[in-house]
Motif scaffolding. Structure first.
Motif, short mmCIF file in Angstrom:
data_model
loop_
_atom_site.label_atom_id
_atom_site.label_comp_id
_atom_site.label_asym_id
_atom_site.label_seq_id
_atom_site.Cartn_x
_atom_site.Cartn_y
_atom_site.Cartn_z
N ALA A 1 0.84 -1.21 0.00
CA ALA A 1 0.00 0.00 0.00
C ALA A 1 0.87 1.26 0.00
CB ALA A 1 -0.91 0.01 1.22
N HIS A 2 0.34 2.33 -0.59
CA HIS A 2 1.05 3.61 -0.67
C HIS A 2 0.51 4.56 0.40
CE1 HIS A 2 2.33 2.23 -4.64
NE2 HIS A 2 1.06 1.91 -4.87
N PRO A 3 1.38 5.33 1.05
CA PRO A 3 0.89 6.33 2.02
C PRO A 3 -0.02 7.34 1.32
CG PRO A 3 3.25 6.03 2.23
CD PRO A 3 2.85 5.31 0.97
N LEU A 4 -1.04 7.80 1.99
CA LEU A 4 -1.89 8.84 1.44
C LEU A 4 -1.12 10.16 1.41
CD1 LEU A 4 -5.26 8.07 3.27
CD2 LEU A 4 -4.79 7.78 0.84
N PRO A 5 -1.17 10.91 0.33
CA PRO A 5 -0.46 12.18 0.28
C PRO A 5 -1.05 13.22 1.23
CG PRO A 5 -1.84 11.91 -1.67
CD PRO A 5 -1.86 10.60 -0.93
N ALA A 6 -2.36 13.12 1.47
CA ALA A 6 -3.04 14.07 2.36
C ALA A 6 -4.45 13.55 2.61
CB ALA A 6 -3.10 15.45 1.72
N THR A 7 -5.06 14.05 3.65
CA THR A 7 -6.49 13.83 3.89
C THR A 7 -7.12 15.19 4.15
OG1 THR A 7 -6.19 13.51 6.27
CG2 THR A 7 -6.12 11.53 4.88
N VAL A 8 -8.44 15.26 4.07
CA VAL A 8 -9.15 16.51 4.34
C VAL A 8 -10.30 16.25 5.30
CG1 VAL A 8 -8.56 17.69 2.19
CG2 VAL A 8 -10.56 16.19 2.27
N PRO A 9 -10.60 17.20 6.18
CA PRO A 9 -11.77 17.03 7.05
C PRO A 9 -13.04 17.02 6.21
CG PRO A 9 -10.33 18.81 7.83
CD PRO A 9 -9.87 18.45 6.46
N ALA A 10 -13.98 16.20 6.59
CA ALA A 10 -15.25 16.14 5.86
C ALA A 10 -15.98 17.47 5.89
CB ALA A 10 -16.13 15.03 6.44
N ARG A 11 -15.73 18.28 6.92
CA ARG A 11 -16.40 19.58 7.04
C ARG A 11 -15.74 20.67 6.21
NH1 ARG A 11 -19.83 20.04 11.59
NH2 ARG A 11 -19.76 18.24 12.99
N ALA A 12 -14.58 20.40 5.64
CA ALA A 12 -13.87 21.41 4.85
C ALA A 12 -14.68 21.77 3.61
CB ALA A 12 -12.49 20.89 4.45
N ASP A 13 -14.66 23.06 3.23
CA ASP A 13 -15.36 23.43 2.00
C ASP A 13 -14.52 23.01 0.79
OD1 ASP A 13 -13.62 25.61 1.08
OD2 ASP A 13 -14.50 26.85 2.64
N LEU A 14 -15.17 22.96 -0.36
CA LEU A 14 -14.51 22.41 -1.54
C LEU A 14 -13.39 23.30 -2.06
CD1 LEU A 14 -17.31 20.70 -3.66
CD2 LEU A 14 -15.85 19.76 -1.86
N ARG A 15 -13.40 24.57 -1.67
CA ARG A 15 -12.27 25.41 -2.05
C ARG A 15 -10.99 24.88 -1.44
NH1 ARG A 15 -11.44 31.61 -0.24
NH2 ARG A 15 -11.32 30.51 1.72
N ALA A 16 -11.07 24.53 -0.15
CA ALA A 16 -9.91 23.97 0.54
C ALA A 16 -9.55 22.59 -0.01
CB ALA A 16 -10.18 23.89 2.05
N VAL A 17 -10.57 21.81 -0.35
CA VAL A 17 -10.33 20.46 -0.87
C VAL A 17 -9.61 20.53 -2.22
CG1 VAL A 17 -11.43 18.36 -1.73
CG2 VAL A 17 -12.29 19.46 0.36
N VAL A 18 -10.11 21.37 -3.12
CA VAL A 18 -9.49 21.49 -4.44
C VAL A 18 -8.07 22.02 -4.32
CG1 VAL A 18 -9.61 22.73 -6.64
CG2 VAL A 18 -11.68 21.72 -5.67
N SER A 19 -7.85 22.96 -3.43
CA SER A 19 -6.51 23.49 -3.20
C SER A 19 -5.55 22.37 -2.78
CB SER A 19 -6.54 24.59 -2.14
OG SER A 19 -5.25 25.07 -1.86
N GLU A 20 -6.04 21.49 -1.91
CA GLU A 20 -5.22 20.37 -1.44
C GLU A 20 -4.95 19.38 -2.58
OE1 GLU A 20 -2.84 19.08 1.41
OE2 GLU A 20 -4.36 20.58 1.94
N MET A 21 -5.93 19.17 -3.42
CA MET A 21 -5.72 18.30 -4.59
C MET A 21 -4.62 18.84 -5.50
SD MET A 21 -9.54 17.18 -5.82
CE MET A 21 -10.58 16.07 -4.84
N PHE A 22 -4.72 20.14 -5.79
CA PHE A 22 -3.71 20.76 -6.66
C PHE A 22 -2.33 20.70 -6.01
CE2 PHE A 22 -7.07 23.67 -8.78
CZ PHE A 22 -7.44 22.63 -9.60
N ALA A 23 -2.27 20.97 -4.70
CA ALA A 23 -0.98 20.99 -4.01
C ALA A 23 -0.30 19.63 -4.06
CB ALA A 23 -1.17 21.43 -2.56
N ASN A 24 -1.11 18.54 -4.08
CA ASN A 24 -0.55 17.19 -4.06
C ASN A 24 -0.65 16.49 -5.41
OD1 ASN A 24 0.14 16.43 -1.07
ND2 ASN A 24 -1.78 17.60 -0.97
N ASP A 25 -1.16 17.22 -6.43
CA ASP A 25 -1.26 16.68 -7.78
C ASP A 25 -2.00 15.34 -7.80
OD1 ASP A 25 -0.95 16.62 -10.52
OD2 ASP A 25 1.04 15.71 -10.46
N VAL A 26 -3.19 15.33 -7.18
CA VAL A 26 -4.01 14.11 -7.13
C VAL A 26 -5.42 14.42 -7.62
CG1 VAL A 26 -2.69 13.06 -5.25
CG2 VAL A 26 -4.64 14.55 -4.71
N MET A 27 -6.15 13.37 -7.99
CA MET A 27 -7.52 13.51 -8.47
C MET A 27 -8.55 13.18 -7.40
SD MET A 27 -7.54 14.44 -11.70
CE MET A 27 -9.09 13.85 -12.35
#
Length: 375
Positions: free
Chosen positions: A315-341
């Protein structure tokens, strides 16, 4: 509930009559926040100040919970409406506790319940009563003073609050903190609030409804999502900005579009077991969780096929996780920062709560605003 009916205010000037508010009609339901938004001089502050009679209307009616405010004594009316301004206005010769207790004491509250109310409110905005109640305003930071200004307006438990750019003078970091604390407090207290702002991002974050003003009139009065997705004219579209579609990301949290059915297995699970779970779900990924159900890694269907040992072996370590309460602006920012889909979401205890994907975000943005923003 606050109702404005044909509310009009004109001023005589050397150049003639100026219309500051022109037949303003709106209803703010009980327990909701309405943000008045628009360029300088558009009439939003005038409309706000007419509610507590700091400015007297030329014509029209203002009703609070069905009662015409014109029938109320001005002083009594103002004492029953919380009022917060950008300049705060704390009394420098009074302690924080004394500042908070000003209106309750004017209304005849006994000292003990007034002090208890002060301690309760200061705790609600994230300040320790033991450390802050007996300080003077000069001993507080600007952000702390602003919090005290807000809760002072709440001290007598008014049904209505008026807020005139209350966070405008605060630096961005403290503004975000205070906004979050205020929204937590509002979730508990459920006051009916009119809130003047120049900031569309603040309005989207804070408001249940937004009223866009221009030239003393309301151009559009609607939910933040409707205004962002369906501006009624070019003025509203220009005012909320060309990036209004992206601004809608603030309105949706990760948990609203996350897929909670994504399979999650322990490190010691057999690859075939994880593969069957993935195929049953129809996905390509399995989340690996620890003994406390926290997401820690992932494995793909390709890696699981024909593998031996345990899932934890490859298994591969997760690059990041996000709180379920986080708004999608923060989520998308985290996706871009870690280059993940996609990203794994966690609940308030850090446990796995599902996976949010870029296609799910895109689908949400494409939804008609008339539809609920859900899975």
């Amino acid at each position: 509930m606050i109702q404005l009916e044909n509310l009009t205010k004109t001023f005589e000037t050397p150049r003639g009559v100026v219309v500051a508010a022109d037949k303003v009609n709106m209803t703010v339901p009980t327990g909701e926040i309405c943000v008045l938004l628009g360029p300088s001089g558009c009439g939003k502050t005038t409309a706000l100040k007419m509610i507590n009679r700091l400015i007297r209307p030329t014509s029209g009616r203002i009703l609070i919970n069905g009662e015409d405010t014109a029938d109320r004594n001005t002083i009594e009316l103002r004492r029953q409406i919380g009022y917060v301004i950008q300049q705060i206005g704390l009394f420098p010769n009074m302690t924080v506790e004394e500042n908070i207790c000003v209106v309750p004491r004017m209304l005849g509250w006994e000292a003990k319940p007034a002090k208890a109310r002060a301690a309760e409110l200061i705790d609600l905005v994230g300040l320790d009563p033991h450390h802050f109640l007996y300080r003077y305003p000069k001993e507080l930071s600007g952000g702390q003073q602003q919090r005290i200004g807000v809760i002072r307006a709440l001290a007598a438990d008014p049904p209505v609050m008026l807020m005139d750019e209350p966070f405008g003078a605060i630096d961005p970091i403290n503004r975000e903190i205070i906004q979050n604390e205020f929204l937590k407090m509002q979730a508990t207290l459920k006051k009916t609030i009119m809130f003047v702002s120049h900031d569309i991002d603040e309005a989207v974050k804070m408001g249940d409804k937004i009223a866009i003003f221009r030239g003393g009139r309301i151009e559009q009065y609607d939910t933040p999502d409707r205004i962002l997705s369906h501006p009624v004219n070019a003025f509203v579209a220009d005012f909320v900005g060309a990036d209004r579609t992206l601004k809608r990301l603030r309105l949706v949290t990760a948990e609203m579009i996350a897929d909670p059915g994504t399979p999650a297995v322990a490190r010691g699970a057999r690859p075939q077991e994880a593969l069957q779970a993935a195929k049953a779900h129809g996905g390509r990924t399995v989340i690996v969780i620890d003994a406390n159900h926290r997401p820690v890694a992932y494995a793909t269907v390709e890696e699981l096929s024909g593998a031996h040992g345990t899932v934890g072996d490859f298994a591969h370590p997760l690059p990041a996780t996000v709180p379920a309460r986080a708004d999608l602006r923060a989520v998308v920012s985290e996706m871009f920062a870690n280059d993940v889909m996609w990203l794994a979401c966690t609940d308030d205890q850090g446990r796995f709560a599902g996976v949010v994907t870029q296609p799910a975000v895109t689908a949400m943005l494409g939804q008609s605003s008339g539809q609920p923003l859900t899975n």
